[in-house]
Write a protein that holds these residues in place. Structure first.
Motif, PDB file in Angstrom:
ATOM      1  N   VAL A 170       4.454   6.291  13.789  1.00  0.00           N
ATOM      2  CA  VAL A 170       5.205   6.717  12.606  1.00  0.00           C
ATOM      3  C   VAL A 170       4.742   8.101  12.164  1.00  0.00           C
ATOM      4  N   GLN A 171       3.443   8.370  12.244  1.00  0.00           N
ATOM      5  CA  GLN A 171       2.934   9.685  11.874  1.00  0.00           C
ATOM      6  C   GLN A 171       3.421  10.756  12.843  1.00  0.00           C
TER       7      GLN A 171
ATOM      8  N   SER B 265       6.986  -4.320  11.501  1.00  0.00           N
ATOM      9  CA  SER B 265       5.739  -3.563  11.435  1.00  0.00           C
ATOM     10  C   SER B 265       5.763  -2.512  12.532  1.00  0.00           C
ATOM     11  N   TYR B 266       5.400  -1.300  12.156  1.00  0.00           N
ATOM     12  CA  TYR B 266       5.378  -0.178  13.083  1.00  0.00           C
ATOM     13  C   TYR B 266       3.942   0.254  13.293  1.00  0.00           C
ATOM     14  N   TYR B 267       3.654   0.693  14.486  1.00  0.00           N
ATOM     15  CA  TYR B 267       2.333   1.203  14.813  1.00  0.00           C
ATOM     16  C   TYR B 267       2.169   2.538  14.094  1.00  0.00           C
ATOM     17  N   GLN B 268       1.204   2.629  13.208  1.00  0.00           N
ATOM     18  CA  GLN B 268       1.075   3.763  12.297  1.00  0.00           C
ATOM     19  C   GLN B 268       0.965   5.119  13.000  1.00  0.00           C
TER      20      GLN B 268
END
Length: 107
Positions: free
Chosen positions: A14-15, A8-11
């Motif tokens: 990623v943005q 899981s990546y911190y959104q």
């Protein structure tokens, strides 16, 4: 439905990756302009591109990723150092453009 093995990546991180790709794109443009203005040919131009890519990646590694690229970029360090096909084509395009402008001969 997510699998338990999927990381899981911190959104927001990623943005922010799209901004990092823009930085790498501008770095390729700048390196191409420098190679063309300096009149570099053959492997010297590509060596400048690789040095530029490594310098940009190291700046992103230490400043934006704080030494942990796997936390911010899916693929980790290998994805960070990867110059990308688009950036390489951009480099060659700008390199030949500036080389032609500065060192072109009149017919």
């Amino acid at each position: 439905m997510s699998t338990p093995d999927a990381p899981s990546y911190y959104q927001p991180n990623v943005q922010h990756n799209s901004a990092l790709s823009v930085v790498k794109f501008y770095s390729s443009c700048f390196a191409g302009a420098v190679a063309g203005i300096l009149g570099l040919q053959n492997w010297l131009g590509f060596a400048l591109f690789m040095i530029s890519t490594l310098f940009t990646s190291s700046c992103i590694y230490f400043i934006n990723c704080r030494g942990k690229p796997a936390k911010y970029i899916p693929g980790g360090l290998t994805e960070l150092v990867n110059p990308g096909q688009d950036n390489m084509f951009t480099f060659v395009l700008v390199w030949t453009l500036f080389y032609g402008i500065v060192h072109g001969k009149e017919w």
